[in-house]
Scaffold this motif. Structure first.
Motif, PDB file in Angstrom:
ATOM      1  N   VAL A  63      11.385  -8.421 -13.765  1.00 42.66           N
ATOM      2  CA  VAL A  63      10.310  -8.429 -12.663  1.00 42.66           C
ATOM      3  C   VAL A  63      10.555  -9.146 -11.181  1.00 42.66           C
ATOM      4  O   VAL A  63      11.339  -9.863 -11.234  1.00 42.66           O
ATOM      5  CB  VAL A  63       9.384  -9.144 -12.819  1.00 42.66           C
ATOM      6  N   TYR A  64      10.448  -8.249 -10.212  1.00 41.46           N
ATOM      7  CA  TYR A  64      11.671  -8.568  -9.289  1.00 41.46           C
ATOM      8  C   TYR A  64      10.386  -9.358  -8.335  1.00 41.46           C
ATOM      9  O   TYR A  64       9.713  -7.837  -7.781  1.00 41.46           O
ATOM     10  CB  TYR A  64      12.260  -8.064  -8.568  1.00 41.46           C
ATOM     11  N   PHE A  65      10.384  -9.962  -7.064  1.00 41.87           N
ATOM     12  CA  PHE A  65       9.404 -10.075  -6.129  1.00 41.87           C
ATOM     13  C   PHE A  65      10.383  -9.918  -5.281  1.00 41.87           C
ATOM     14  O   PHE A  65      11.292 -10.545  -5.090  1.00 41.87           O
ATOM     15  CB  PHE A  65       9.381 -11.735  -6.772  1.00 41.87           C
ATOM     16  N   LEU A  66       9.569  -8.966  -4.046  1.00 41.41           N
ATOM     17  CA  LEU A  66      10.463  -9.126  -2.980  1.00 41.41           C
ATOM     18  C   LEU A  66       9.472  -9.442  -1.730  1.00 41.41           C
ATOM     19  O   LEU A  66       9.426 -10.069  -2.031  1.00 41.41           O
ATOM     20  CB  LEU A  66      10.010  -7.653  -2.547  1.00 41.41           C
ATOM     21  N   ASP A  67      10.577  -9.723  -0.384  1.00 41.47           N
ATOM     22  CA  ASP A  67       9.926  -9.883   1.148  1.00 41.47           C
ATOM     23  C   ASP A  67       8.742  -9.843   1.143  1.00 41.47           C
ATOM     24  O   ASP A  67       8.776  -8.700   1.211  1.00 41.47           O
ATOM     25  CB  ASP A  67      10.931 -10.126   1.715  1.00 41.47           C
ATOM     26  N   PRO A  68       7.784 -10.893   1.163  1.00 43.30           N
ATOM     27  CA  PRO A  68       5.602 -11.001   1.437  1.00 43.30           C
ATOM     28  C   PRO A  68       6.401  -9.768   2.241  1.00 43.30           C
ATOM     29  O   PRO A  68       6.821 -10.072   3.652  1.00 43.30           O
ATOM     30  CB  PRO A  68       5.934 -12.201   1.721  1.00 43.30           C
ATOM     31  N   VAL A  69       5.043  -8.968   2.692  1.00 40.88           N
ATOM     32  CA  VAL A  69       5.095  -8.298   4.031  1.00 40.88           C
ATOM     33  C   VAL A  69       3.162  -9.168   4.239  1.00 40.88           C
ATOM     34  O   VAL A  69       2.535  -8.558   4.082  1.00 40.88           O
ATOM     35  CB  VAL A  69       4.494  -6.847   3.356  1.00 40.88           C
ATOM     36  N   ASP A  70       3.466  -9.246   6.202  1.00 40.76           N
ATOM     37  CA  ASP A  70       2.559  -9.752   6.631  1.00 40.76           C
ATOM     38  C   ASP A  70       1.959  -8.304   6.964  1.00 40.76           C
ATOM     39  O   ASP A  70       1.780  -7.706   7.939  1.00 40.76           O
ATOM     40  CB  ASP A  70       3.311 -10.346   8.163  1.00 40.76           C
ATOM     41  N   PRO A  71       0.322  -8.100   6.310  1.00 36.58           N
ATOM     42  CA  PRO A  71      -0.168  -7.148   7.229  1.00 36.58           C
ATOM     43  C   PRO A  71      -1.330  -7.386   8.054  1.00 36.58           C
ATOM     44  O   PRO A  71      -1.458  -6.241   8.975  1.00 36.58           O
ATOM     45  CB  PRO A  71      -1.791  -7.460   6.013  1.00 36.58           C
ATOM     46  N   SER A  72      -0.766  -8.491   9.262  1.00 35.03           N
ATOM     47  CA  SER A  72      -1.592  -8.904  10.338  1.00 35.03           C
ATOM     48  C   SER A  72      -0.496  -7.541  11.087  1.00 35.03           C
ATOM     49  O   SER A  72      -1.356  -7.160  12.522  1.00 35.03           O
ATOM     50  CB  SER A  72      -1.221 -10.059  10.896  1.00 35.03           C
ATOM     51  N   GLY A  73       0.341  -7.217  11.425  1.00 36.58           N
ATOM     52  CA  GLY A  73       0.448  -6.313  12.309  1.00 36.58           C
ATOM     53  C   GLY A  73       0.239  -4.559  11.672  1.00 36.58           C
ATOM     54  O   GLY A  73       0.820  -3.902  12.273  1.00 36.58           O
ATOM     55  N   PHE A  74      -1.113  -4.918  11.119  1.00 36.65           N
ATOM     56  CA  PHE A  74      -1.282  -3.141  10.419  1.00 36.65           C
ATOM     57  C   PHE A  74      -2.710  -3.211  11.164  1.00 36.65           C
ATOM     58  O   PHE A  74      -2.999  -4.097  10.518  1.00 36.65           O
ATOM     59  CB  PHE A  74      -0.757  -2.772   9.418  1.00 36.65           C
ATOM     60  N   SER A  75      -3.165  -1.950  11.045  1.00 41.86           N
ATOM     61  CA  SER A  75      -4.805  -2.072  10.981  1.00 41.86           C
ATOM     62  C   SER A  75      -5.208  -0.844  10.090  1.00 41.86           C
ATOM     63  O   SER A  75      -4.185  -0.221  10.172  1.00 41.86           O
ATOM     64  CB  SER A  75      -4.912  -1.564  13.144  1.00 41.86           C
ATOM     65  N   PHE A  76      -6.459  -1.348  10.525  1.00 46.95           N
ATOM     66  CA  PHE A  76      -7.312   0.392   8.903  1.00 46.95           C
ATOM     67  C   PHE A  76      -6.499   1.359   9.499  1.00 46.95           C
ATOM     68  O   PHE A  76      -6.619   2.687   8.774  1.00 46.95           O
ATOM     69  CB  PHE A  76      -8.178  -0.140   9.153  1.00 46.95           C
ATOM     70  N   ILE A  82       1.365  -9.467   1.263  1.00 47.38           N
ATOM     71  CA  ILE A  82       1.588  -8.399  -0.411  1.00 47.38           C
ATOM     72  C   ILE A  82       2.816  -9.151  -1.009  1.00 47.38           C
ATOM     73  O   ILE A  82       3.761  -9.050   0.255  1.00 47.38           O
ATOM     74  CB  ILE A  82       1.347  -6.788   0.671  1.00 47.38           C
ATOM     75  N   VAL A  83       3.368  -9.317  -1.933  1.00 46.14           N
ATOM     76  CA  VAL A  83       3.868  -9.077  -2.246  1.00 46.14           C
ATOM     77  C   VAL A  83       4.943  -7.838  -3.381  1.00 46.14           C
ATOM     78  O   VAL A  83       3.925  -7.465  -4.470  1.00 46.14           O
ATOM     79  CB  VAL A  83       3.928 -10.439  -3.621  1.00 46.14           C
ATOM     80  N   PRO A  84       5.483  -6.840  -2.094  1.00 50.88           N
ATOM     81  CA  PRO A  84       6.487  -6.336  -3.310  1.00 50.88           C
ATOM     82  C   PRO A  84       6.678  -6.471  -4.547  1.00 50.88           C
ATOM     83  O   PRO A  84       7.749  -7.618  -4.493  1.00 50.88           O
ATOM     84  CB  PRO A  84       6.908  -5.252  -2.344  1.00 50.88           C
ATOM     85  N   THR A  85       5.845  -5.434  -5.813  1.00 51.16           N
ATOM     86  CA  THR A  85       7.058  -6.063  -6.431  1.00 51.16           C
ATOM     87  C   THR A  85       7.446  -5.170  -8.180  1.00 51.16           C
ATOM     88  O   THR A  85       6.812  -3.997  -8.053  1.00 51.16           O
ATOM     89  CB  THR A  85       6.177  -6.799  -7.799  1.00 51.16           C
ATOM     90  N   VAL A  86       8.621  -5.169  -7.834  1.00 49.31           N
ATOM     91  CA  VAL A  86       9.039  -4.653  -9.013  1.00 49.31           C
ATOM     92  C   VAL A  86       9.505  -4.801 -10.677  1.00 49.31           C
ATOM     93  O   VAL A  86      10.148  -5.896 -11.112  1.00 49.31           O
ATOM     94  CB  VAL A  86      10.291  -3.205  -8.911  1.00 49.31           C
ATOM     95  N   ILE A  87       8.639  -4.240 -11.490  1.00 44.41           N
ATOM     96  CA  ILE A  87       8.885  -4.318 -12.988  1.00 44.41           C
ATOM     97  C   ILE A  87      10.008  -3.307 -14.014  1.00 44.41           C
ATOM     98  O   ILE A  87      10.459  -1.710 -13.097  1.00 44.41           O
ATOM     99  CB  ILE A  87       7.661  -3.965 -13.976  1.00 44.41           C
ATOM    100  N   SER A  88      10.634  -3.430 -14.289  1.00 42.52           N
ATOM    101  CA  SER A  88      11.611  -2.510 -14.596  1.00 42.52           C
ATOM    102  C   SER A  88      12.668  -2.768 -16.574  1.00 42.52           C
ATOM    103  O   SER A  88      12.246  -4.332 -16.774  1.00 42.52           O
ATOM    104  CB  SER A  88      13.069  -2.200 -14.349  1.00 42.52           C
ATOM    105  N   GLY A  89      12.152  -2.149 -17.008  1.00 36.66           N
ATOM    106  CA  GLY A  89      12.522  -2.293 -18.743  1.00 36.66           C
ATOM    107  C   GLY A  89      11.386  -2.209 -19.914  1.00 36.66           C
ATOM    108  O   GLY A  89      11.111  -1.825 -21.382  1.00 36.66           O
ATOM    109  N   SER A  90      10.352  -1.800 -18.979  1.00 36.50           N
ATOM    110  CA  SER A  90       8.726  -2.056 -19.629  1.00 36.50           C
ATOM    111  C   SER A  90       8.267  -0.729 -20.246  1.00 36.50           C
ATOM    112  O   SER A  90       7.697  -0.304 -21.389  1.00 36.50           O
ATOM    113  CB  SER A  90       7.745  -2.585 -19.615  1.00 36.50           C
TER     114      SER A  90
END
Length: 243
Positions: free
Chosen positions: A200-213, A174-182
């Motif tokens: 548009v700001y791309f933050l550090d990607p998040v690996d979902p493998s450390g989580f479960s349903f 997942i890439v958390p993304t922040v949009i500002s100004g729109s």
């Protein structure tokens, strides 16, 4: 009013032309460079005519050829245009079902792999997520706005879980993304288009493998906290929505 009318007329004609081109080229390969070019041409054209410029931050965090699930806050209809232009590679978005009722535009979106979602029907929503997984397997990134609708005041609303379930099922980052100004360019429930600058700001990607349903709520919280923290940092530095 005259400026807004011109933007509206241009956007309708430009969208019609690009939709027809997308249908034509999408019949051969919905994820080709040509189709991607048509989609970006559509977005760039409307941004330019509307007097909206764009700055992208953090693109170096994205690995070439790696598909991602981009999860972003949502302020304006211009968010989609900004993300289409700023995200490298092949990207499609999950959009509300209402957009797929617009003649020709709807056919164009379906042909190139855009995904409708009916949030009022859980069975159809699951089918949309399964379709998104098939698209991700083709190396295509997906944009999701988990708030479910545009914010009226810029405040980030609670996140729906569909995009996070998609990440858990696909295993893609997942890439958390922040949009500002729109927000002030085109507010929800308004047709008046203002000039402006979107970041548009791309933050550090998040690996979902450390989580479960079972722990998906922790994944939702982690990503949302990252987006909210960055959004607050931006506003504290530049003033609310002034970017």
């Amino acid at each position: 009013m005259l400026r807004t009318l011109w933007i509206l007329i241009f956007s309708v004609v430009h969208t019609l032309c690009c939709s027809l081109a997308a249908i034509l080229f999408g019949l051969f390969n919905p994820f080709s460079k040509t189709v991607n070019g048509v989609i970006r041409l559509w977005a760039k054209g409307i941004l330019k005519v509307s007097g909206v410029s764009l700055t992208v931050h953090g693109r170096e965090k994205l690995q070439p050829g790696q598909p991602y699930i981009f999860i972003s806050n949502h302020q304006s209809a211009f968010d989609i245009l900004a993300h289409v232009v700023s995200i490298p590679g092949t990207v499609r978005f999950i959009a509300k079902q209402e957009l797929f009722r617009i003649p020709i535009f709807a056919q164009g979106m379906r042909t190139v792999g855009m995904i409708p979602i009916d949030r009022g029907n859980s069975e159809k929503a699951r089918a949309s997520l399964n379709k998104a997984i098939d698209i991700l397997k083709n190396g295509v990134s997906v944009i999701i706005y988990p708030e479910g609708t545009r914010s009226l005041d810029g405040e980030i609303k609670p996140f729906k879980k569909g995009g996070f379930i998609l990440a858990l099922k696909s295993g893609l980052p997942i890439v958390p993304t922040v949009i500002s100004g729109s927000l002030n360019i085109l507010k929800k429930k308004s047709f008046h288009v203002n000039r402006g600058h979107i970041h548009v700001y791309f933050l550090d990607p998040v690996d979902p493998s450390g989580f479960s349903f079972e722990t998906r709520n922790k994944l939702v919280k982690k990503v949302r906290d990252m987006i909210v923290a960055k959004y607050k940092e931006i506003n504290n530095s530049h003033g609310p929505f002034s970017m």
